[in-house]
Design an enzyme around this catalytic site. Structure first.
Site, PDB file in Angstrom:
ATOM      1  N   GLY A   1       2.474   2.181  10.713  1.00 29.02           N
ATOM      2  CA  GLY A   1       3.473   3.291  10.374  1.00 29.02           C
ATOM      3  C   GLY A   1       4.077   3.997  11.805  1.00 29.02           C
TER       4      GLY A   1
ATOM      5  N   GLU B   1      -5.409  -4.635  10.721  1.00 31.17           N
ATOM      6  CA  GLU B   1      -4.347  -3.636  10.886  1.00 31.17           C
ATOM      7  C   GLU B   1      -4.686  -3.161  12.236  1.00 31.17           C
ATOM      8  OE1 GLU B   1      -2.248  -2.743   7.018  1.00 31.17           O
ATOM      9  OE2 GLU B   1      -4.416  -1.850   6.967  1.00 31.17           O
TER      10      GLU B   1
ATOM     11  N   SER C   1       3.593  -2.016  10.385  1.00 27.01           N
ATOM     12  CA  SER C   1       4.718  -1.970  10.615  1.00 27.01           C
ATOM     13  C   SER C   1       5.445  -3.331  10.265  1.00 27.01           C
ATOM     14  CB  SER C   1       5.103  -1.318  12.033  1.00 27.01           C
ATOM     15  OG  SER C   1       4.810  -0.393  12.288  1.00 27.01           O
TER      16      SER C   1
ATOM     17  N   LYS D   1       0.174   4.239  -0.353  1.00 28.54           N
ATOM     18  CA  LYS D   1      -0.430   5.509   0.181  1.00 28.54           C
ATOM     19  C   LYS D   1      -0.285   6.587  -0.667  1.00 28.54           C
ATOM     20  CE  LYS D   1      -0.218   3.180   4.728  1.00 28.54           C
ATOM     21  NZ  LYS D   1      -0.106   3.156   6.107  1.00 28.54           N
TER      22      LYS D   1
ATOM     23  N   ASN E   1       1.115  -1.238   0.080  1.00 24.83           N
ATOM     24  CA  ASN E   1      -0.065  -0.032  -0.013  1.00 24.83           C
ATOM     25  C   ASN E   1       0.940   1.358   0.065  1.00 24.83           C
ATOM     26  OD1 ASN E   1      -1.901   1.864   0.591  1.00 24.83           O
ATOM     27  ND2 ASN E   1      -2.467   1.286   2.355  1.00 24.83           N
TER      28      ASN E   1
ATOM     29  N   GLU F   1      -6.626   4.658   7.560  1.00 23.46           N
ATOM     30  CA  GLU F   1      -6.422   5.856   7.539  1.00 23.46           C
ATOM     31  C   GLU F   1      -7.806   6.676   6.721  1.00 23.46           C
ATOM     32  OE1 GLU F   1      -2.835   5.312   5.305  1.00 23.46           O
ATOM     33  OE2 GLU F   1      -2.230   4.670   7.517  1.00 23.46           O
TER      34      GLU F   1
ATOM     35  N   HIS G   1      -9.646   1.041   4.756  1.00 24.35           N
ATOM     36  CA  HIS G   1      -8.266   1.350   5.570  1.00 24.35           C
ATOM     37  C   HIS G   1      -8.374   2.046   6.615  1.00 24.35           C
ATOM     38  CE1 HIS G   1      -4.205   2.393   6.088  1.00 24.35           C
ATOM     39  NE2 HIS G   1      -3.886   1.157   5.535  1.00 24.35           N
TER      40      HIS G   1
HETATM   41  P1  PGA Z   1       2.911   0.257   7.696  1.00 23.61           P
HETATM   42  O1  PGA Z   1       1.326   0.543   6.917  1.00 23.61           O
HETATM   43  O2  PGA Z   1       3.295  -1.032   7.133  1.00 23.61           O
HETATM   44  O3  PGA Z   1       3.668   1.518   7.232  1.00 23.61           O
HETATM   45  O4  PGA Z   1       2.483   0.160   9.072  1.00 23.61           O
HETATM   46  C1  PGA Z   1       0.426  -0.599   6.994  1.00 23.61           C
HETATM   47  C2  PGA Z   1      -0.923  -0.335   6.361  1.00 23.61           C
HETATM   48  O5  PGA Z   1      -1.331   0.644   6.678  1.00 23.61           O
HETATM   49  O6  PGA Z   1      -1.100  -0.887   5.490  1.00 23.61           O
END
Ligand code: PGA
Length: 260
Positions: free
Chosen positions: A178, A172, A218, A13, A11, A102, A100
């Site tokens: 993140g 998640e 992460s 983003k 992803n 976010e 997601h």
């Molecule tokens: P990250 O994001 O691996 O940077 O923690 C995962 C995600 O949002 O799918």
């Protein structure tokens, strides 16, 4: 353990511009060589570069699938700023993320919209990755299972057992995205096992066994193997580490190495 093929998604983003997106795709297609024989891989570039990335994947004869980070569920019309499923299909997208964290917690998408999107994407015959997960305060209040159960019940409302075959769940935990804080393999496994149980309860034993549940939050080259070897973890949804070809390749190979 059921015979589930692992699935790893990148992803991206709101990162990478045209040339970077094209270069990363080309390098990735080369570096994962035959891994796509034993793992499904998708990447989610930002909207403006989907078409370009599709072309690079085709030119590289890659099995990596093109995915979109979001879309709007209506077929067309006065929805300024939105992108429809048929537009995404036009540029080669076959997989879509829905809900997601976010989108849920930064942009403000609610459960009804998430469900509308899941249903529309399945109607359009897309593969769907439904993202769920608890926030830190919810985990600390002992609500992890309740939140995941509720997001599954809302997200999958109206989805038939047959349609469920095109759905992957991405668990998640919001506090792990993140932040560099990964759930321990044991905590992630516990959540995945619970999620599988909820799907079994909503559908049946076969559906629960068959559904793939990715872990996200992460994931890095250094912790992918210990997560992916947990019995109910079927790969990962990767943010930051999917922007680096070496890290993402290590993660994909870790998934490909898990015996099924
Ligand atoms: P990250 O994001 O691996 O940077 O923690 C995962 C995600 O949002 O799918």
């Amino acid at each position: 353990m059921a015979n589930r093929r692992p699935i790893v998604g990148g992803n991206w983003k709101m990162n990478l511009h045209h040339d970077e997106a094209a270069a990363l795709t080309e390098q990735l297609a080369k570096s994962i060589d035959g891994s796509t024989d034993s793992v499904d891989v998708f990447i989610c570039p930002a909207f403006p570069y989907l078409h370009k990335v599709y072309g690079v994947l085709k030119d590289s004869h890659s099995q990596i699938k093109l995915a979109a980070q979001d879309f709007y569920h209506q077929p067309n019309g006065a929805f300024t700023g939105e992108v429809s499923l048929s537009m995404l299909k036009d540029v080669g997208v076959g997989v879509v993320l829905v809900g997601h964290s976010e989108r849920r917690h930064v942009i403000g998408e609610g459960d009804v919209l998430v469900n509308n999107k899941v249903l529309a994407a399945l109607d359009a015959n897309m593969d769907v990755v439904l993202c769920i997960g608890e926030k830190l305060e919810q985990r600390e209040a002992g609500q992890t299972n309740a939140i995941n159960a509720a997001q599954l019940a809302y997200g999958l409302a109206g989805v038939s057992a047959e349609q469920l075959e095109k759905v992957t769940i991405a668990y998640e935990p919001v506090w792990a995205i993140g932040t560099g804080k990964t759930a321990t393999p044991e905590d992630a496994q516990a959540a995945h096992s619970f999620i599988r149980g909820v799907v079994t309860g909503m559908y049946n034993f076969e559906a629960g066994e068959a559904i793939r549940i990715q872990y996200g939050g992460s994931v890095k080259g250094s912790n992918a193997a210990e997560l992916f070897t947990q019995p109910d973890i079927d790969g990962g949804l990767i943010g930051g580490a999917s922007l680096k070809v070496d890290d993402f390749t290590t993660i994909i190979k870790a998934a490909a190495a898990v015996p099924v």
